[in-house]
Design a protein around this motif. Sequence first.
Motif, PDB file in Angstrom:
ATOM      1  N   LYS A   5      -7.778   7.026  14.304  1.00  6.66           N
ATOM      2  CA  LYS A   5      -7.384   6.495  13.002  1.00  6.66           C
ATOM      3  C   LYS A   5      -6.751   7.583  12.163  1.00  6.66           C
ATOM      4  O   LYS A   5      -7.250   8.700  12.093  1.00  6.66           O
ATOM      5  CB  LYS A   5      -8.627   5.942  12.304  1.00  6.66           C
ATOM      6  N   ALA A  35      -3.871   4.347  15.137  1.00  7.14           N
ATOM      7  CA  ALA A  35      -3.676   3.302  14.137  1.00  7.14           C
ATOM      8  C   ALA A  35      -3.623   3.971  12.768  1.00  7.14           C
ATOM      9  O   ALA A  35      -4.216   5.027  12.553  1.00  7.14           O
ATOM     10  CB  ALA A  35      -4.829   2.303  14.191  1.00  7.14           C
ATOM     11  N   GLU A  37      -4.177   3.532   8.568  1.00  3.45           N
ATOM     12  CA  GLU A  37      -4.729   2.771   7.459  1.00  3.45           C
ATOM     13  C   GLU A  37      -4.122   3.316   6.175  1.00  3.45           C
ATOM     14  O   GLU A  37      -4.299   4.485   5.858  1.00  3.45           O
ATOM     15  CB  GLU A  37      -6.254   2.877   7.407  1.00  3.45           C
ATOM     16  N   ARG A  67      -4.697  -4.687  -4.102  1.00  2.42           N
ATOM     17  CA  ARG A  67      -4.699  -5.118  -2.699  1.00  2.42           C
ATOM     18  C   ARG A  67      -3.393  -5.845  -2.349  1.00  2.42           C
ATOM     19  O   ARG A  67      -2.802  -5.603  -1.295  1.00  2.42           O
ATOM     20  CB  ARG A  67      -5.899  -6.011  -2.401  1.00  2.42           C
ATOM     21  N   GLU A  71      -0.572  -4.393   0.313  1.00  2.00           N
ATOM     22  CA  GLU A  71      -0.114  -5.206   1.451  1.00  2.00           C
ATOM     23  C   GLU A  71       1.403  -5.345   1.425  1.00  2.00           C
ATOM     24  O   GLU A  71       2.066  -5.221   2.459  1.00  2.00           O
ATOM     25  CB  GLU A  71      -0.766  -6.595   1.425  1.00  2.00           C
ATOM     26  N   ALA A  74       2.994  -2.047   2.448  1.00  2.00           N
ATOM     27  CA  ALA A  74       2.905  -1.855   3.903  1.00  2.00           C
ATOM     28  C   ALA A  74       4.006  -2.639   4.613  1.00  2.00           C
ATOM     29  O   ALA A  74       4.561  -2.174   5.613  1.00  2.00           O
ATOM     30  CB  ALA A  74       1.526  -2.270   4.415  1.00  2.00           C
ATOM     31  N   TRP A  79       6.840  -0.453  11.455  1.00  2.00           N
ATOM     32  CA  TRP A  79       5.667   0.171  12.064  1.00  2.00           C
ATOM     33  C   TRP A  79       5.850   0.444  13.551  1.00  2.00           C
ATOM     34  O   TRP A  79       4.988   1.071  14.174  1.00  2.00           O
ATOM     35  CB  TRP A  79       4.429  -0.684  11.790  1.00  2.00           C
ATOM     36  N   SER A  83      -0.458  -0.180  14.818  1.00  2.00           N
ATOM     37  CA  SER A  83      -1.393  -1.008  14.067  1.00  2.00           C
ATOM     38  C   SER A  83      -1.578  -0.429  12.668  1.00  2.00           C
ATOM     39  O   SER A  83      -1.805   0.769  12.507  1.00  2.00           O
ATOM     40  CB  SER A  83      -2.736  -1.055  14.791  1.00  2.00           C
ATOM     41  N   CYS A  84      -1.470  -1.295  11.661  1.00  2.00           N
ATOM     42  CA  CYS A  84      -1.639  -0.850  10.274  1.00  2.00           C
ATOM     43  C   CYS A  84      -2.607  -1.771   9.545  1.00  2.00           C
ATOM     44  O   CYS A  84      -2.483  -2.994   9.612  1.00  2.00           O
ATOM     45  CB  CYS A  84      -0.300  -0.844   9.548  1.00  2.00           C
ATOM     46  N   THR A  85      -3.561  -1.169   8.862  1.00  2.00           N
ATOM     47  CA  THR A  85      -4.458  -1.897   7.982  1.00  2.00           C
ATOM     48  C   THR A  85      -4.348  -1.268   6.594  1.00  2.00           C
ATOM     49  O   THR A  85      -3.754  -0.204   6.439  1.00  2.00           O
ATOM     50  CB  THR A  85      -5.920  -1.825   8.472  1.00  2.00           C
ATOM     51  N   THR A  86      -4.910  -1.925   5.609  1.00  2.00           N
ATOM     52  CA  THR A  86      -4.883  -1.401   4.245  1.00  2.00           C
ATOM     53  C   THR A  86      -6.287  -1.396   3.669  1.00  2.00           C
ATOM     54  O   THR A  86      -7.128  -2.214   4.059  1.00  2.00           O
ATOM     55  CB  THR A  86      -3.964  -2.230   3.330  1.00  2.00           C
ATOM     56  N   GLU A  87      -6.516  -0.488   2.745  1.00  2.00           N
ATOM     57  CA  GLU A  87      -7.825  -0.402   2.087  1.00  2.00           C
ATOM     58  C   GLU A  87      -7.631   0.096   0.659  1.00  2.00           C
ATOM     59  O   GLU A  87      -6.922   1.075   0.433  1.00  2.00           O
ATOM     60  CB  GLU A  87      -8.745   0.541   2.852  1.00  2.00           C
TER      61      GLU A  87
END
Length: 144
Positions: A5, A35, A37, A67, A71, A74, A79, A83-87
């Motif tokens: 990560k 990945a 984040e 949020r 998003e 992103a 990409w 894999s991309c996630t957000t927090e």
Amino acid sequence: MATVKIIAAVDLHHREADACVVREAIMLAQSHEAAVELVFVIPDQQNTYVQAYIPEDMRNQVEVDARKDLEAYAGEFDWNGISCTTEVLRGVVYEKLIEHADELSARFIVIGASRPTVKDLFIGPNAARVSRFASCCVLVVRPE
């Protein structure tokens, strides 16, 4: 096997400047099969006296909006299969980034340096603290 990560710390108030942070995180992720984040930290007022006067519904709406904005941000990047996630986190920026990286067992934190000034000694205070205290590798990216 756990996925490697990479945390890309971005400031939604400096989207254009932090685009280089995201691009570097993507390149790093490609080379490490990792990945990414994207993380935005909402800086809380550190004075608890001030906090008492901020309505809870306002605090919650700020987080909901952040949020959505993160998003959308992103979605602005290619990409390349990464894999991309957000927090979205809340608190003291450098503390929350370090704590979150530890929770994820992140391999890297990619963070932007602010525009150089004598006051900051050529690196922003959050980037300086993250690079000094994080238990993982930190890549400090200069604005393009």
